[in-house]
Motif scaffolding. Structure first.
Motif, PDB file in Angstrom:
ATOM      1  N   SER A 147      17.726  -5.544  33.740  1.00 17.68           N
ATOM      2  CA  SER A 147      18.960  -4.781  33.571  1.00 17.68           C
ATOM      3  C   SER A 147      18.902  -3.842  32.373  1.00 17.68           C
ATOM      4  O   SER A 147      19.908  -3.249  32.007  1.00 17.68           O
ATOM      5  CB  SER A 147      20.140  -5.745  33.401  1.00 17.68           C
ATOM      6  OG  SER A 147      19.931  -6.567  32.279  1.00 17.68           O
ATOM      7  N   THR A 148      17.720  -3.687  31.740  1.00 21.83           N
ATOM      8  CA  THR A 148      17.610  -2.885  30.523  1.00 21.83           C
ATOM      9  C   THR A 148      18.001  -1.437  30.769  1.00 21.83           C
ATOM     10  O   THR A 148      18.705  -0.816  29.955  1.00 21.83           O
ATOM     11  CB  THR A 148      16.181  -2.966  29.982  1.00 21.83           C
ATOM     12  OG1 THR A 148      15.826  -4.336  29.803  1.00 21.83           O
ATOM     13  CG2 THR A 148      16.065  -2.237  28.649  1.00 21.83           C
ATOM     14  N   ASP A 149      17.546  -0.860  31.880  1.00 24.06           N
ATOM     15  CA  ASP A 149      17.846   0.548  32.178  1.00 24.06           C
ATOM     16  C   ASP A 149      19.348   0.770  32.291  1.00 24.06           C
ATOM     17  O   ASP A 149      19.880   1.777  31.802  1.00 24.06           O
ATOM     18  CB  ASP A 149      17.136   0.978  33.466  1.00 24.06           C
ATOM     19  CG  ASP A 149      15.619   0.971  33.311  1.00 24.06           C
ATOM     20  OD1 ASP A 149      15.160   1.006  32.150  1.00 24.06           O
ATOM     21  OD2 ASP A 149      14.921   0.925  34.328  1.00 24.06           O
ATOM     22  N   ARG A 150      20.031  -0.128  32.934  1.00 24.55           N
ATOM     23  CA  ARG A 150      21.471   0.013  33.117  1.00 24.55           C
ATOM     24  C   ARG A 150      22.194  -0.068  31.774  1.00 24.55           C
ATOM     25  O   ARG A 150      23.132   0.688  31.516  1.00 24.55           O
ATOM     26  CB  ARG A 150      21.971  -1.084  34.066  1.00 24.55           C
ATOM     27  CG  ARG A 150      23.467  -1.045  34.331  1.00 24.55           C
ATOM     28  CD  ARG A 150      23.910   0.277  34.903  1.00 24.55           C
ATOM     29  NE  ARG A 150      25.326   0.312  35.177  1.00 24.55           N
ATOM     30  CZ  ARG A 150      26.041   1.399  35.337  1.00 24.55           C
ATOM     31  NH1 ARG A 150      25.451   2.597  35.247  1.00 24.55           N
ATOM     32  NH2 ARG A 150      27.332   1.334  35.605  1.00 24.55           N
ATOM     33  N   VAL A 151      21.762  -0.973  30.918  1.00 26.46           N
ATOM     34  CA  VAL A 151      22.373  -1.089  29.598  1.00 26.46           C
ATOM     35  C   VAL A 151      22.165   0.182  28.797  1.00 26.46           C
ATOM     36  O   VAL A 151      23.080   0.682  28.130  1.00 26.46           O
ATOM     37  CB  VAL A 151      21.797  -2.312  28.849  1.00 26.46           C
ATOM     38  CG1 VAL A 151      22.262  -2.322  27.403  1.00 26.46           C
ATOM     39  CG2 VAL A 151      22.201  -3.608  29.540  1.00 26.46           C
ATOM     40  N   ASP A 152      20.964   0.750  28.851  1.00 19.08           N
ATOM     41  CA  ASP A 152      20.691   2.004  28.136  1.00 19.08           C
ATOM     42  C   ASP A 152      21.591   3.130  28.627  1.00 19.08           C
ATOM     43  O   ASP A 152      22.108   3.932  27.834  1.00 19.08           O
ATOM     44  CB  ASP A 152      19.220   2.391  28.308  1.00 19.08           C
ATOM     45  CG  ASP A 152      18.284   1.432  27.577  1.00 19.08           C
ATOM     46  OD1 ASP A 152      18.771   0.712  26.693  1.00 19.08           O
ATOM     47  OD2 ASP A 152      17.089   1.418  27.903  1.00 19.08           O
ATOM     48  N   ALA A 153      21.776   3.217  29.942  1.00 21.20           N
ATOM     49  CA  ALA A 153      22.631   4.265  30.505  1.00 21.20           C
ATOM     50  C   ALA A 153      24.078   4.107  30.028  1.00 21.20           C
ATOM     51  O   ALA A 153      24.746   5.089  29.680  1.00 21.20           O
ATOM     52  CB  ALA A 153      22.562   4.231  32.032  1.00 21.20           C
ATOM     53  N   LEU A 154      24.575   2.873  30.003  1.00 19.66           N
ATOM     54  CA  LEU A 154      25.941   2.626  29.538  1.00 19.66           C
ATOM     55  C   LEU A 154      26.089   2.975  28.054  1.00 19.66           C
ATOM     56  O   LEU A 154      27.130   3.514  27.635  1.00 19.66           O
ATOM     57  CB  LEU A 154      26.314   1.161  29.772  1.00 19.66           C
ATOM     58  CG  LEU A 154      26.498   0.746  31.237  1.00 19.66           C
ATOM     59  CD1 LEU A 154      26.690  -0.762  31.343  1.00 19.66           C
ATOM     60  CD2 LEU A 154      27.685   1.470  31.857  1.00 19.66           C
ATOM     61  N   GLU A 155      25.073   2.681  27.267  1.00 21.14           N
ATOM     62  CA  GLU A 155      25.138   3.021  25.845  1.00 21.14           C
ATOM     63  C   GLU A 155      25.168   4.538  25.641  1.00 21.14           C
ATOM     64  O   GLU A 155      25.878   5.043  24.763  1.00 21.14           O
ATOM     65  CB  GLU A 155      23.950   2.408  25.116  1.00 21.14           C
ATOM     66  CG  GLU A 155      24.053   0.889  24.960  1.00 21.14           C
ATOM     67  CD  GLU A 155      22.865   0.306  24.230  1.00 21.14           C
ATOM     68  OE1 GLU A 155      21.867   1.044  24.041  1.00 21.14           O
ATOM     69  OE2 GLU A 155      22.929  -0.875  23.841  1.00 21.14           O
TER      70      GLU A 155
ATOM     71  N   ALA B 105      28.202   6.652  23.839  1.00 20.89           N
ATOM     72  CA  ALA B 105      27.993   7.584  22.731  1.00 20.89           C
ATOM     73  C   ALA B 105      28.589   8.956  23.034  1.00 20.89           C
ATOM     74  O   ALA B 105      29.204   9.606  22.168  1.00 20.89           O
ATOM     75  CB  ALA B 105      26.499   7.705  22.443  1.00 20.89           C
ATOM     76  N   GLN B 106      28.454   9.401  24.288  1.00 19.27           N
ATOM     77  CA  GLN B 106      29.017  10.694  24.678  1.00 19.27           C
ATOM     78  C   GLN B 106      30.542  10.663  24.603  1.00 19.27           C
ATOM     79  O   GLN B 106      31.172  11.630  24.125  1.00 19.27           O
ATOM     80  CB  GLN B 106      28.561  11.053  26.094  1.00 19.27           C
ATOM     81  CG  GLN B 106      29.052  12.414  26.564  1.00 19.27           C
ATOM     82  CD  GLN B 106      28.541  12.743  27.955  1.00 19.27           C
ATOM     83  OE1 GLN B 106      27.750  11.998  28.528  1.00 19.27           O
ATOM     84  NE2 GLN B 106      28.985  13.854  28.501  1.00 19.27           N
ATOM     85  N   LEU B 107      31.152   9.584  25.049  1.00 17.50           N
ATOM     86  CA  LEU B 107      32.604   9.466  24.981  1.00 17.50           C
ATOM     87  C   LEU B 107      33.089   9.452  23.535  1.00 17.50           C
ATOM     88  O   LEU B 107      34.127  10.047  23.212  1.00 17.50           O
ATOM     89  CB  LEU B 107      33.059   8.185  25.701  1.00 17.50           C
ATOM     90  CG  LEU B 107      32.954   8.199  27.233  1.00 17.50           C
ATOM     91  CD1 LEU B 107      33.245   6.824  27.794  1.00 17.50           C
ATOM     92  CD2 LEU B 107      33.916   9.227  27.820  1.00 17.50           C
TER      93      LEU B 107
END
Length: 230
Positions: free
Chosen positions: A194-202, A206-208
């Motif tokens: 699930s590492t890729d998904r966590v990176d995408a959410l982070e 950050a953008q928000l």
């Protein structure tokens, strides 16, 4: 027969370092449940079904482990602790380990015919505590099922299954080749990819945060009022 018992007790000790002697292992409920099952299964094969059930009920009362007399179990089967249920058409290979509160349950066939309706566990399988293995599926050799997983589909050889509903997670070859993994879970490795998904959410977070900061900065600027010429 005595040599086979010694070999069995030693196989249990290889998977559980807690006991200090073979005599201590002899007190394990899983060892007693397996002994009762051998007798119950012998009676079941001889079509002495009622007597087989009597032995089964005595075993369940004494050990809190319910193994149907019809279940077929291979060598060196070890139930660590109790409260396990194994159905009639379950088949268990050699050197299988099951922890507490596991169910090898059956499905109700739509045809109404009894048939094969419980799981098959091949050699060297490890089932973690609380796992539910349901239906006439096959758990491949050396597969591991993590604690509280629910498995209703075939499990490939060597796979590690986790979650509700369980899905496969890849493990390194050096972990797969290990002879024994307690509770069927390689705890020193990530439990799911699930590492890729966590990176995408982070990144989204950050953008928000940047957008919110920009809005706050805009709101803080003094509002210029238009004046009239003198």
């Amino acid at each position: 027969m005595f040599d086979r018992l010694i070999a069995y007790l030693d196989s249990v000790h290889a998977r559980d370092p807690a006991p200090r002697s073979r005599w201590e292992i002899m007190l394990y409920p899983g060892v007693w449940a397996l002994g009762f099952h051998r007798l119950a299964h012998w009676l079941f094969v001889g079509e002495l079904f009622f007597l087989a059930r009597v032995v089964n009920h005595v075993s369940r009362f004494l050990t809190a482990i319910d193994i149907h007399p019809g279940a077929r179990i291979g060598r060196n089967f070890f139930i660590d602790h109790g409260f396990t249920v194994i159905g009639e058409t379950a088949e268990i290979g050699d050197n299988v380990t099951i922890y507490q509160c596991v169910t090898l349950g059956g499905t109700n066939p739509t045809s109404g015919e009894p048939g094969k309706r419980h799981p098959t566990l091949e050699d060297n399988v490890i089932i973690g505590s609380g796992a539910q293995i349901i239906g006439p599926i096959t758990v491949g050799a050396r597969a591991r099922v993590g604690a509280n997983a629910v498995v209703t589909d075939d499990v490939p050889e060597g796979a590690t299954m986790i979650g509700l509903k369980a899905r496969s997670t890849l493990v390194p070859a050096e972990t797969w080749l290990r002879e024994f993994i307690p509770y069927g879970t390689p705890c020193d490795e990530p439990c799911e990819p699930s590492t890729d998904r966590v990176d995408a959410l982070e990144r989204e977070l950050a953008q928000l945060r940047e957008e919110i900061a920009g809005l706050k900065a805009g709101a803080a600027e003094p509002v210029r009022k238009s004046g009239t010429d003198d």
